[in-house]
Every structure is written in C-alpha cells, then in structure tokens.
Design a protein around this motif. Structure first.
Motif, short mmCIF file in Angstrom:
data_model
loop_
_atom_site.label_atom_id
_atom_site.label_comp_id
_atom_site.label_asym_id
_atom_site.label_seq_id
_atom_site.Cartn_x
_atom_site.Cartn_y
_atom_site.Cartn_z
N PHE A 133 6.95 73.01 100.36
CA PHE A 133 7.78 72.65 99.25
C PHE A 133 8.17 70.89 99.00
N ALA A 134 8.51 70.47 100.22
CA ALA A 134 8.67 68.97 100.12
C ALA A 134 7.52 68.03 99.76
N THR A 135 6.35 68.53 100.39
CA THR A 135 4.86 68.03 100.21
C THR A 135 4.29 68.21 98.72
N TRP A 136 4.67 69.59 98.40
CA TRP A 136 4.39 69.47 96.95
C TRP A 136 5.04 68.78 95.68
N GLN A 137 6.62 68.75 96.14
CA GLN A 137 7.44 68.10 95.29
C GLN A 137 7.06 66.52 95.50
N GLY A 138 6.94 65.95 96.50
CA GLY A 138 6.60 64.63 96.44
C GLY A 138 5.31 64.13 95.92
N ALA A 139 4.22 65.01 96.02
CA ALA A 139 2.77 64.79 95.45
C ALA A 139 3.19 64.67 93.76
N TRP A 140 4.13 65.68 93.31
CA TRP A 140 4.21 65.43 91.67
C TRP A 140 4.92 64.36 91.42
N VAL A 141 6.04 64.05 92.41
CA VAL A 141 6.89 62.69 91.92
C VAL A 141 5.99 61.36 91.95
N ARG A 142 4.90 61.59 92.82
CA ARG A 142 3.87 60.13 92.78
C ARG A 142 2.88 60.18 91.88
N GLU A 143 2.86 61.68 91.27
CA GLU A 143 1.75 61.79 90.44
C GLU A 143 0.43 61.80 91.12
N ASP A 144 0.28 62.30 92.39
CA ASP A 144 -0.93 62.24 93.05
C ASP A 144 -1.63 63.45 93.08
N ILE A 145 -2.41 63.42 91.70
CA ILE A 145 -3.06 64.83 91.42
C ILE A 145 -4.03 65.32 92.13
N PRO A 146 -5.01 64.39 92.99
CA PRO A 146 -5.90 65.05 93.94
C PRO A 146 -4.87 65.85 94.93
N ARG A 147 -3.87 65.20 95.46
CA ARG A 147 -2.97 66.11 96.63
C ARG A 147 -2.53 67.35 95.86
N VAL A 148 -2.09 67.10 94.45
CA VAL A 148 -1.46 68.40 93.99
C VAL A 148 -2.34 69.72 93.98
#
Length: 286
Positions: A133-148
């Motif tokens: 959950f924290a990994t997913w949340q951080g990826a969206w906050v950073r707008e890291d689309i490949p990671r999302v």
C-alpha cells in the motif's frame, strides 16, 4: 373353642396381613411355575403352537437387549457430542484470538509504513499488504507512472487493456493522460489515504488471490453530499512472485468488503444496473 371354629379360623384369608415383599415374592413364584408349565406343554409333540411361547420369550429378551444397546448408544452419543462441542468452541475461540492478533499486528504495521511515507521517505516493498500500500501510494504521489503500472496485478492489468497490449503500452497511455491532467484525481486520492482504515487483514499463510482491503476516511468531493464519500483500495497476493499487487480502487459503496479473493471482484456497473453495498458488505437495494 370347637373344631368347626378352628377350621373356620384356618380358612381365614391371611394374605392382607402379609408384608408386601412376601406377597410379591409368592406372586412371582406362581408366575414362574405357570411359565414353566406352559413351556413344558409347548414342548410336547403334536401340541399346537409348540414353540410359540419360546419365540415370545426370545423376542422379549432381544427387545430388552436392543433397548439396553440403544440406551448405551444414546449415552455414548451424548458424551461424544459434548466433547465435539467443547473442541469446536475451543477451536473457534483460538481462531478468533488469532484473527484479532493478526488484525492488530496489521494495523500497527500499516501505521508504521504511513509514518515512513508521511516523512517523505520512499517505500519499495511488496512483501506484505501494508508495505505494498505504501509503495503504491508513494508511486502516485511522485507521479511515477512506470512504477504505478508495474504494481498492477495481472488480473487488474487485463481488465484495463485489450488483447495484445503490453505494460509498456499502458505506461505510454497513462503518461499522455498525466500530461493532460487526467490523472490528477488519482494523485489526490493517494495523498488522502494517510488515515485509511484496515478493513481486511488476511491471515497467513497467504493464498494466491487473497485480498487485503483498505478504506479511506470520508472525502469531500463534488456531488458526494455533505457526508463525503469513502474509497476502497484492495491488494491481492500473487503466489508466483510472493508479492502483493494493486487489485482495485473504487468508491466504497461499489465494493463488497466480504470479498476475500481477487476473482470475486465484480466490474463496476452504472445507472440502474449498479450494485451497491453498505459498510458491512450487505447489498443495498436500488
């Protein structure tokens, strides 16, 4: 006293003066002699129904034995049932205790990861639902689309794409959407999940497709009314990789919190075909 008076005295009925046990013993002796005489007569050659009395006696003995076995079986059955109920109650109590302990541990772990994200640190861990959950949340906050996109479970990825599309294709599509500002809603939602509620904490060992469910606090959004709207985020366990992956996010009334596996998640329907649920997973009639 003359002789006649003596004879009359001897013929007097003395039975009522006898003790009860004496009278009962004499009656039983009379009945025994009568049965013996009937059995002797029944055994005589040519006598009609020669074995009828013996058969009757045998049936009586068999019925008595059957009744005794029945009473013994009832007692044993009651004893076994009592033991089963005690074992079942103990098993239920242990399971309830384990579930409560797992839920508490899950919530503590979730809080710890939220503190890491809030502190601005990056989480890259899919080994448990809270970390995922924290990994997913951080990826969206950073707008890291490949990671999302890389976090999407295979089932969720297939629900978003058509045949032949790859994750790289989806990354390119999401990147174009971000550039047009079409993903800002997702970013805002991820930011607002800091005080999420742990709805379902699956116990170990995890099975393929097991769901972990989180529910946001009420968010004030246009058209949501004064009470706002809550969202559900679900993650599923991928047994092949041993990782937890993003499985779904939608408004809470359209997600049944009783779903335990990813395969149970139904597509969202609109209009009169929409299926809605309350916070306990009970269906709300339209």
């Amino acid at each position: 006293m003359d002789y006649d008076s003596i004879l009359k005295g001897r013929r007097r009925n003395w039975d009522p003066l006898k003790p009860d046990e004496v009278r009962e013993r004499e009656k039983e002796e009379v009945r025994r002699k009568k049965r013996e005489e009937q059995e002797k007569r029944a055994m005589k050659p040519g006598k009609l129904g020669s074995f009828s009395i013996l058969r009757q006696r045998r049936r009586e003995r068999e019925m008595a034995e059957d009744m005794e076995r029945f009473r013994r079986a009832l007692w044993q059955g009651g004893f076994l049932m009592t033991g089963f109920l005690l074992l079942f109650g103990s098993w239920m109590a242990v399971n309830a205790w384990l579930d409560a302990r797992e839920q508490a541990r899950f919530e503590e772990q979730f809080t710890q990861y939220q503190e890491i994200v809030t502190g601005g640190e990056k989480v890259e861990d899919l080994s448990n639902p809270s970390a995922a959950f924290a990994t997913w949340q951080g990826a969206w906050v950073r707008e890291d689309i490949p990671r999302v996109v890389s976090l999407f479970s295979p089932t969720y990825f297939e629900s978003l794409t058509s045949a032949g599309q790859t994750r790289r294709d989806l990354v390119e599509e999401y990147t174009r959407m971000r550039q047009r500002g079409l993903l800002q809603n997702q970013v805002d939602l991820a930011n607002s999940f800091g005080n999420a509620e742990v709805v379902r904490a699956p116990g170990r060992p995890w099975g393929d497709g097991d769901l972990a469910i989180f529910r946001s606090e009420a968010l004030l959004r246009p058209g949501a009314g004064p009470d706002g709207v809550r969202f559900i985020v679900a993650f599923s366990y991928d047994a092949e990789s041993g990782e937890w992956r993003f499985a779904d996010m939608r408004e809470a009334p359209y997600f049944n919190v009783r779903w335990e596996r990813e395969s149970q998640i139904l597509p969202v329907r609109g209009g009169t075909r929409a299926v809605r649920y309350d916070e306990d997973g009970n269906r709300i009639e339209n």
